[in-house]
Design a protein around this motif. Structure first.
Motif, PDB file in Angstrom:
ATOM      1  N   ILE A  78     -45.223 -20.910 -23.109  1.00  0.00           N
ATOM      2  CA  ILE A  78     -43.544 -21.979 -23.745  1.00  0.00           C
ATOM      3  C   ILE A  78     -44.260 -23.137 -23.942  1.00  0.00           C
ATOM      4  O   ILE A  78     -43.365 -23.654 -24.839  1.00  0.00           O
ATOM      5  CB  ILE A  78     -42.486 -21.273 -22.651  1.00  0.00           C
ATOM      6  N   ILE A  94     -37.629 -13.700 -30.128  1.00  0.00           N
ATOM      7  CA  ILE A  94     -37.364 -12.824 -29.136  1.00  0.00           C
ATOM      8  C   ILE A  94     -35.627 -12.370 -29.432  1.00  0.00           C
ATOM      9  O   ILE A  94     -35.482 -11.358 -29.145  1.00  0.00           O
ATOM     10  CB  ILE A  94     -37.526 -13.769 -28.237  1.00  0.00           C
ATOM     11  N   PHE A 120     -32.799 -20.525 -24.162  1.00  0.00           N
ATOM     12  CA  PHE A 120     -33.244 -21.638 -24.827  1.00  0.00           C
ATOM     13  C   PHE A 120     -33.839 -22.811 -24.877  1.00  0.00           C
ATOM     14  O   PHE A 120     -33.676 -23.251 -23.732  1.00  0.00           O
ATOM     15  CB  PHE A 120     -31.909 -22.107 -25.931  1.00  0.00           C
ATOM     16  N   SER A 121     -34.992 -22.842 -25.187  1.00  0.00           N
ATOM     17  CA  SER A 121     -35.444 -24.150 -25.709  1.00  0.00           C
ATOM     18  C   SER A 121     -35.168 -25.397 -26.305  1.00  0.00           C
ATOM     19  O   SER A 121     -34.590 -25.107 -26.979  1.00  0.00           O
ATOM     20  CB  SER A 121     -36.884 -23.854 -26.191  1.00  0.00           C
ATOM     21  N   GLU A 150     -29.332 -19.029 -22.098  1.00  0.00           N
ATOM     22  CA  GLU A 150     -29.691 -19.804 -21.112  1.00  0.00           C
ATOM     23  C   GLU A 150     -29.912 -21.458 -21.286  1.00  0.00           C
ATOM     24  O   GLU A 150     -31.452 -21.010 -21.841  1.00  0.00           O
ATOM     25  CB  GLU A 150     -30.459 -18.564 -19.819  1.00  0.00           C
ATOM     26  N   ASP A 180     -29.390 -23.406 -15.497  1.00  0.00           N
ATOM     27  CA  ASP A 180     -30.914 -22.610 -14.939  1.00  0.00           C
ATOM     28  C   ASP A 180     -31.153 -23.346 -14.519  1.00  0.00           C
ATOM     29  O   ASP A 180     -31.299 -24.268 -13.858  1.00  0.00           O
ATOM     30  CB  ASP A 180     -31.883 -21.504 -16.325  1.00  0.00           C
ATOM     31  N   ASP A 181     -31.978 -22.583 -13.261  1.00  0.00           N
ATOM     32  CA  ASP A 181     -32.577 -23.206 -12.019  1.00  0.00           C
ATOM     33  C   ASP A 181     -31.745 -24.545 -11.781  1.00  0.00           C
ATOM     34  O   ASP A 181     -32.457 -25.222 -11.721  1.00  0.00           O
ATOM     35  CB  ASP A 181     -33.607 -24.017 -13.111  1.00  0.00           C
ATOM     36  N   GLY A 243     -34.023 -14.759  -8.437  1.00  0.00           N
ATOM     37  CA  GLY A 243     -35.161 -13.949  -7.255  1.00  0.00           C
ATOM     38  C   GLY A 243     -34.701 -13.989  -6.186  1.00  0.00           C
ATOM     39  O   GLY A 243     -35.384 -13.530  -4.906  1.00  0.00           O
ATOM     40  N   TYR A 264     -36.371  -8.725  -7.724  1.00  0.00           N
ATOM     41  CA  TYR A 264     -37.296  -8.219  -7.574  1.00  0.00           C
ATOM     42  C   TYR A 264     -36.028  -7.114  -6.899  1.00  0.00           C
ATOM     43  O   TYR A 264     -36.928  -5.778  -6.517  1.00  0.00           O
ATOM     44  CB  TYR A 264     -38.759  -8.600  -6.967  1.00  0.00           C
ATOM     45  N   PRO A 269     -38.303  -6.927 -14.072  1.00  0.00           N
ATOM     46  CA  PRO A 269     -38.337  -7.408 -15.733  1.00  0.00           C
ATOM     47  C   PRO A 269     -39.200  -6.021 -16.415  1.00  0.00           C
ATOM     48  O   PRO A 269     -40.107  -6.344 -16.285  1.00  0.00           O
ATOM     49  CB  PRO A 269     -39.109  -8.671 -16.601  1.00  0.00           C
TER      50      PRO A 269
END
Ligand code: C2E
Ligand code: MG
Ligand code: MG
Ligand code: MG
Length: 290
Positions: A78, A94, A120-121, A150, A180-181, A243, A264, A269
Motif C-alpha cells: 500500500i 478490492i 480507503f486511501s 474506514e 481507524d487507528d 487487535g 485474533y 483475517p
C-alpha cells in the motif's frame, strides 16, 4: 555490482541503497502483475459484538496472493502503491472483491445484515467515488448501510478540499464512516468534531497495553481506553476495539462498554471460502466464530 544513476550518471556503490531500490522495483512489478493476473484478494476478519459474541460485520483486508512468494501482507504494497498511484486501481479491485465476497458469505450463512468495512486511501477520495460505490452496491444487491468506509487521519489531513463533501455524500447514501487507528494521530479528538464519523476504532496499541506487565502503563492505558470510549459514545459513535488477543482484554473492554471487537481472539483475517466453512460448521449459523 554497480549501477548508473539516471540523473547525474554517478555510480552507486551503496549495497543498502541498491537493495531497497531493487526491492521496491520488485514490489512495483508484483503490483502490476497482480492487477493483470488477478492476484489481489480481500481477506475478511470478523467483527463481533462483545456482548454476545455474534458476528456483526467483517473488515476487508488486502492480500497479494503471489504464486511463488506466497501471501503478502498489505503494509509495504500500500505504501508503494500510494506513491506510484496504483492504489486507485488496487482500491477499485478490492472494493469489487469485498462486495462479491460479502454476497457469497451472506448466501452461505443466511446472514444478510452483516456489514463490510473497507479501508480507503486518501487518493481514493475522488469526487465520483460515492456515486460509483452506490452503483456497485446496487449491482451486488447490497444495501448501502451494510458498507463502512474506514479512513485514517491521513485522509482527513490530506490536501483535498473535497474530502468533507465526499464523506458527507457517503453518509447521505447510507454508508457509515469509521475512523481507524484512533488515538495514534496528532489530533484525533478534533476529527470527531469536524467530520461525519459514525464508528471509532481504537488502535490496537492501546488494546495491547491493557494487559501490559508494567503496572503504570497498564493503569494509564486502561484509563485512556475508558476515556476514549466515553467520549466516542458522547459523540454518538459506536466503538470497535482492534487487535483483541486475550480474554482479559475482552473482559476489560466489555466493562468499559465497548460494543464491538476484532482480533485474533475471535478470528484471523482469512479467505472467504475458509470463513464460510468455519461459520457454517459452528453451532449458530451466521453466528459466533469462536
Ligand atoms: P487496519 O485497517 O488497522 O487493519 C487492522 C490490522 O490489524 C490488519 O493488518 C489485521 O490483520 C491486524 N490484526 C487484526 N487483529 C489482530 C490481532 O489480534 N493482533 C494483531 N497483532 N494484529 C491484528 P493487515 O491486514 O496487515 O493490514 C495492515 C493495514 O494495511 C491496515 O490496518 C490498513 O491500514 C491497511 N490496509 C489493509 N487492506 C487495505 C486496503 O484494501 N486498502 C487500503 N487502503 N489499506 C488497507
Ligand atoms: Mg482498517
Ligand atoms: Mg482497523
Ligand atoms: Mg487500525
Amino acid at each position: 555490482s554497480k549501477k548508473r544513476d539516471g540523473k547525474n550518471g554517478a555510480l552507486l556503490y551503496d549495497p543498502l541503497i541498491q537493495d531497497t531500490t531493487r526491492q521496491r522495483a520488485a514490489i512495483e512489478r508484483d503490483i502490476e502483475t497482480a492487477l493483470d493476473e488477478d492476484w489481489f484478494e480481500a481477506y475478511f476478519q470478523p467483527i463481533v459484538d462483545l456482548g454476545d459474541g455474534h458476528v456483526v460485520g467483517y473488515e476487508a483486508l488486502l492480500r497479494l496472493e503471489h504464486p511463488i512468494k506466497g501471501t503478502l501482507p498489505p503494509a509495504e504494497i500500500i505504501k508503494i502503491a500510494e506513491e506510484t498511484g496504483a492504489i486507485t486501481r488496487i482500491g477499485n479491485r478490492i472494493l469489487e472483491k469485498a462486495l462479491d465476497n460479502l454476497v457469497q458469505l451472506s448466501e452461505a450463512t443466511g446472514d444478510f445484515d452483516a456489514y463490510i468495512a473497507i479501508n480507503f486511501s486518501p487518493l481514493q477520495f475522488e469526487q465520483n467515488m460515492p456515486i460509483r460505490l452506490a452503483a456497485l452496491a446496487a449491482r451486488h444487491g447490497i444495501a448501502p448501510h451494510r458498507i463502512v468506509i474506514e479512513i485514517t487521519e491521513a485522509t482527513l489531513l490530506h490536501d483535498n478540499p473535497q474530502i468533507r463533501t465526499i464523506l458527507d455524500e457517503f453518509n447521505r447514501f447510507g454508508c457509515r464512516i469509521a475512523l481507524d487507528d484512533f488515538g495514534t494521530g496528532y489530533s484525533s479528538l478534533s476529527y470527531l468534531n469536524r467530520f461525519p464519523v459514525d464508528i471509532v476504532k481504537i488502535d490496537q496499541s492501546f488494546i495491547r497495553s491493557l494487559s501490559a506487565e508494567e503496572p503504570e502503563l497498564q493503569h494509564k492505558s486502561r484509563m485512556l481506553v475508558e476515556g476514549i470510549t466515553a467520549i466516542s459514545h458522547k459523540m454518538e459513535c459506536t466503538v470497535v476495539a482492534e487487535g483483541i488477543e486475550t480474554e482479559e482484554q475482552q473482559e476489560i473492554l466489555r466493562q468499559f462498554g465497548v460494543e464491538l471487537g476484532q482480533g485474533y481472539l475471535f478470528a484471523r483475517p482469512q479467505p472467504v471460502r475458509q470463513l464460510i466453512k468455519t461459520l457454517i460448521h459452528s453451532p449458530r449459523r451466521g453466528g459466533s466464530v469462536a
